[in-house]
Design an enzyme around this catalytic site. Structure first.
Site, PDB file in Angstrom:
ATOM      1  N   LYS A   1       8.535  -2.805 -31.160  1.00 17.21           N
ATOM      2  CA  LYS A   1       8.681  -4.177 -31.686  1.00 17.21           C
ATOM      3  C   LYS A   1       7.569  -4.997 -31.460  1.00 17.21           C
ATOM      4  O   LYS A   1       7.361  -6.049 -31.999  1.00 17.21           O
ATOM      5  CB  LYS A   1       9.885  -4.610 -31.126  1.00 17.21           C
TER       6      LYS A   1
ATOM      7  N   LYS B   1       5.953   5.879 -31.191  1.00 18.49           N
ATOM      8  CA  LYS B   1       7.454   5.544 -31.419  1.00 18.49           C
ATOM      9  C   LYS B   1       7.048   4.127 -32.062  1.00 18.49           C
ATOM     10  O   LYS B   1       5.969   3.429 -31.883  1.00 18.49           O
ATOM     11  CB  LYS B   1       8.122   5.387 -30.219  1.00 18.49           C
TER      12      LYS B   1
ATOM     13  N   LYS C   1       0.728  -3.373 -18.268  1.00 15.78           N
ATOM     14  CA  LYS C   1       0.721  -4.992 -18.778  1.00 15.78           C
ATOM     15  C   LYS C   1      -0.271  -5.541 -17.806  1.00 15.78           C
ATOM     16  O   LYS C   1      -1.074  -6.513 -18.429  1.00 15.78           O
ATOM     17  CB  LYS C   1       2.045  -5.374 -18.426  1.00 15.78           C
TER      18      LYS C   1
END
Ligand code: TRP
Length: 334
Positions: A202, A199, A117
């Site tokens: 979201k 994967k 991040k």
């Protein structure tokens, strides 16, 4: 959930950002409904964690309410489980402060998610991003949770939670229950539609995921565009045929048709047929959830009441642990 119950506690947290995906539903939410029998469950909307990256206030508020409604629409029972917002229970932030004083710069700096991040948000490497795992540890330890369902990306954060718990327990015996990861019974891994080696996440672009709130025509369009391969053979082989295998997984898990029977039935047919069947199975699964969701969103009073009531129940449990911590650490508690 009563205060005297003997069931072990399950804690799950999800950020009110991005879209709740079909992967979240199949891999997590759907199983939570079954876990309500075996555990006292807390489903926490971690709005404080969301602040570690910049959020639009109106969108954050809307997503928070939507997530609460989605949990209920997916079948979780807010009278049994505790579905609530992290910021409504101030004990999370209070315990996080204490745990900060027992967490080390070195171990936090080694967290993969922090490194990722901070590479992606170079202009906003804030202290909250750095201590994110400490707040997560507080979420879990506050309720003496026995189990935490976590995907691969959160394993490291659960590990550091265990380290912090054990570190405090070594000084103050019996302070915290050391949580274990909860491994779901069945793990159909749902992959991205555009990059099936990854994967379904979201926070990915809209076209690579199915949102639980997608309209039927969006679902059909997204599956029609889903990446497959060029050999034209319908066969379950996640290694060599990740796209086709992902469609088969989704179809099999939602229709209940076993993989063997399914691949035999579809053998020799085109990918178009597989895609259409998968889209219809997804739409059939989403339709009742979306109906219930719409009803709930039309009744904001019910949602607000439910969240307030559930926050009170969470506070009761949280305050017990916080008081114990303050006492053991020597903070004078009249
Ligand atoms: N960090 C988790 C995620 O991004 C969300 C989370 C916050 C969480 N607190 C938690 C998950 C406690 C499990 C338990 O997915």
């Amino acid at each position: 959930m009563s205060e005297t119950t003997k069931k072990p506690v399950l804690f799950s947290g999800i950020q009110p950002t991005g879209s709740i995906t079909l992967g979240n539903y199949i891999g997590a939410m759907r199983n939570f409904v079954l876990l309500e029998d075996d555990y006292d469950c807390l489903f926490c909307i971690v709005d404080l964690h969301a602040l570690t990256v910049r959020q639009d206030p109106a969108a954050l508020r809307r997503k928070t309410l939507e997530l609460a409604a989605l949990y209920i629409a997916a079948g979780l029972d807010p009278e049994r489980s505790i579905i609530y917002c992290q910021s409504h229970v101030p004990q999370h932030a209070e315990l996080a402060w204490v745990l900060n004083c027992f967490s080390y710069m070195g171990e936090l700096g080694r967290m993969t998610q922090f490194k990722d991040k901070s590479a992606r948000h170079k202009d906003n490497i804030n202290a909250g991003l750095f201590t994110y795992p400490v707040l997560m540890a507080a979420d879990i330890l506050l309720y003496q949770a026995a189990v935490v369902p976590v995907g691969a990306d959160q394993k490291q954060h659960l590990e550091i939670t265990r380290d912090i718990a054990q570190r405090l327990n070594a000084i103050y015996p019996g302070l915290f229950r050391v949580p274990e990861p909860h491994i779901p019974r069945e793990t159909a891994k749902i992959q991205s539609l555009s990059e099936p080696e990854k994967k379904m996440s979201k926070s990915d672009p809209e076209d690579s995921l199915i949102s639980l709130l997608d309209k039927p025509e969006d679902v059909r369009r997204k599956f029609r565009r889903a990446v497959t391969d060029s050999d034209g053979e319908i066969r379950f082989d996640p290694e060599n045929k990740p796209g086709v295998s992902n469609l088969l997984s989704i179809l099999s898990v939602l229709s209940g048709e076993g993989m063997e029977a399914l691949t035999q039935r579809l053998a020799g047919q085109g990918y178009g047929k597989l895609k259409d069947e998968t889209a219809e199975a997804v739409n059939a699964a989403l339709s009742p959830i979306q109906q219930r969701f719409a009803q709930l969103m039309a009744d904001k009073t019910y949602l607000a009441h439910t969240l307030a009531d559930n926050a009170r129940r969470a506070q009761g449990m949280a305050q017990k642990t916080l008081r114990k911590v303050y006492k053991k650490l020597g903070l004078y508690q009249p």
